[in-house]
Design a protein around this motif. Structure first.
Motif, PDB file in Angstrom:
ATOM      1  N   HIS A  90       0.766  -1.178  -0.045  1.00 32.17           N
ATOM      2  CA  HIS A  90      -0.164   0.104   0.205  1.00 32.17           C
ATOM      3  C   HIS A  90       0.818   1.139  -0.016  1.00 32.17           C
ATOM      4  CE1 HIS A  90      -3.466   2.650   0.918  1.00 32.17           C
ATOM      5  NE2 HIS A  90      -2.879   3.050   1.863  1.00 32.17           N
ATOM      6  N   LEU A  91       1.829   1.417   1.054  1.00 31.03           N
ATOM      7  CA  LEU A  91       2.901   2.561   0.978  1.00 31.03           C
ATOM      8  C   LEU A  91       3.479   2.518  -0.240  1.00 31.03           C
ATOM      9  CD1 LEU A  91       3.921   2.491   4.743  1.00 31.03           C
ATOM     10  CD2 LEU A  91       2.435   4.056   3.739  1.00 31.03           C
ATOM     11  N   TRP A  94       1.635   3.944  -3.237  1.00 35.68           N
ATOM     12  CA  TRP A  94       1.206   5.539  -2.906  1.00 35.68           C
ATOM     13  C   TRP A  94       2.403   6.242  -3.112  1.00 35.68           C
ATOM     14  CZ3 TRP A  94       3.622   8.783   0.547  1.00 35.68           C
ATOM     15  CH2 TRP A  94       2.835  10.094   0.707  1.00 35.68           C
ATOM     16  N   TYR A  95       3.500   5.895  -2.631  1.00 32.67           N
ATOM     17  CA  TYR A  95       4.985   6.554  -2.697  1.00 32.67           C
ATOM     18  C   TYR A  95       5.436   6.697  -4.189  1.00 32.67           C
ATOM     19  CZ  TYR A  95      10.045   7.538  -2.158  1.00 32.67           C
ATOM     20  OH  TYR A  95      11.212   7.876  -2.221  1.00 32.67           O
ATOM     21  N   ASP A 115       7.698  10.174   9.616  1.00 35.66           N
ATOM     22  CA  ASP A 115       6.884   9.070   8.703  1.00 35.66           C
ATOM     23  C   ASP A 115       5.505   9.104   9.189  1.00 35.66           C
ATOM     24  OD1 ASP A 115       9.021   7.303   7.098  1.00 35.66           O
ATOM     25  OD2 ASP A 115       9.779   8.111   9.251  1.00 35.66           O
ATOM     26  N   LEU A 118       2.110  10.176   7.432  1.00 37.72           N
ATOM     27  CA  LEU A 118       1.241   9.431   6.595  1.00 37.72           C
ATOM     28  C   LEU A 118      -0.147   8.977   7.108  1.00 37.72           C
ATOM     29  CD1 LEU A 118       4.182   6.918   5.325  1.00 37.72           C
ATOM     30  CD2 LEU A 118       3.156   8.519   4.134  1.00 37.72           C
ATOM     31  N   VAL A 125      -2.866   8.153   4.501  1.00 35.36           N
ATOM     32  CA  VAL A 125      -2.366   6.692   3.739  1.00 35.36           C
ATOM     33  C   VAL A 125      -2.351   5.389   4.587  1.00 35.36           C
ATOM     34  CG1 VAL A 125      -0.164   5.814   2.337  1.00 35.36           C
ATOM     35  CG2 VAL A 125      -0.704   8.270   2.443  1.00 35.36           C
ATOM     36  N   VAL A 126      -2.209   5.826   5.763  1.00 30.67           N
ATOM     37  CA  VAL A 126      -2.269   4.714   7.020  1.00 30.67           C
ATOM     38  C   VAL A 126      -3.044   5.089   8.071  1.00 30.67           C
ATOM     39  CG1 VAL A 126      -0.170   3.447   6.136  1.00 30.67           C
ATOM     40  CG2 VAL A 126      -0.345   5.193   8.211  1.00 30.67           C
ATOM     41  N   VAL A 133       4.671   1.913  10.366  1.00 32.58           N
ATOM     42  CA  VAL A 133       5.045   3.192  10.180  1.00 32.58           C
ATOM     43  C   VAL A 133       5.737   3.970  11.348  1.00 32.58           C
ATOM     44  CG1 VAL A 133       4.141   5.702   9.561  1.00 32.58           C
ATOM     45  CG2 VAL A 133       3.274   3.622   8.221  1.00 32.58           C
ATOM     46  N   LEU A 143      11.510   7.369   3.490  1.00 35.80           N
ATOM     47  CA  LEU A 143      10.376   6.466   3.419  1.00 35.80           C
ATOM     48  C   LEU A 143      10.635   5.672   2.172  1.00 35.80           C
ATOM     49  CD1 LEU A 143       7.758   5.257   3.981  1.00 35.80           C
ATOM     50  CD2 LEU A 143       6.819   7.088   2.213  1.00 35.80           C
ATOM     51  N   LEU A 147      10.865   1.611   2.672  1.00 36.11           N
ATOM     52  CA  LEU A 147      10.299   0.759   1.993  1.00 36.11           C
ATOM     53  C   LEU A 147      11.181  -0.375   1.433  1.00 36.11           C
ATOM     54  CD1 LEU A 147       7.819   3.239   0.314  1.00 36.11           C
ATOM     55  CD2 LEU A 147       7.125   1.199   1.999  1.00 36.11           C
TER      56      LEU A 147
END
Length: 159
Positions: A90-91, A94-95, A115, A118, A125-126, A133, A143, A147
């Protein structure tokens, strides 16, 4: 009604699905469950009298160790392969959807431990206090670096 071998278990391991309803798992484990056997989802281990969290099951502690070796301080119970994979994907999606300037801004903020932005309702985002996170925020990694390191930890335990 006795629990058949290979029956689908609830997440807490206390119930099994009979095809139409959840039934309690018998105290003896329901038949031929052996001590140390993992539930189908790998999250529970039979101790001979009841289902216990499988903290040392494949993936769980292995992922915790892999994330810790990458510099992330995350609780062992939050180092669940399915959860970490889902949040990572998911992150990362998005990133990767950000343009280069936006990635640079997010990376600059996250390198300073921001972070958790987010989880800000404006960003969304979360959810607030997401364990992964929070672990990212406890490092000086960007980030993008977090990741990448999480992806490496997941590959390590899934290979």
């Amino acid at each position: 009604m006795s629990m058949p071998d290979g029956a689908q278990l609830s997440e807490d391991g206390k119930y099994w699905w009979d095809g139409s309803d959840w039934q309690p798992v018998p105290e003896d484990g329901g038949g031929s469950v052996e001590v140390g056997q993992l539930s189908e989802d790998g999250q529970w281990k039979w101790d001979g009298s009841q289902w216990q969290p499988a903290e040392d099951a494949e993936g769980g502690s292995g992922l915790h160790e892999a994330l810790t070796s990458q510099g992330f301080d995350i609780a062992p119970e939050a180092a669940d392969v399915d959860y970490v994979t889902q949040i990572h994907e998911h992150l990362n999606n998005w990133y990767q959807g950000l343009d280069a300037n936006a990635q640079a801004i997010v990376d600059s903020l996250s390198a300073d431990g921001a972070d958790t932005l987010l989880a800000d309702p404006e960003v969304g985002v979360v959810s607030a206090d997401d364990p992964l996170v929070v672990a990212f925020a406890g490092t000086d990694k960007t980030l993008g670096e977090s990741l990448e390191a999480t992806g490496q930890a997941l590959e390590q335990v899934q290979s």
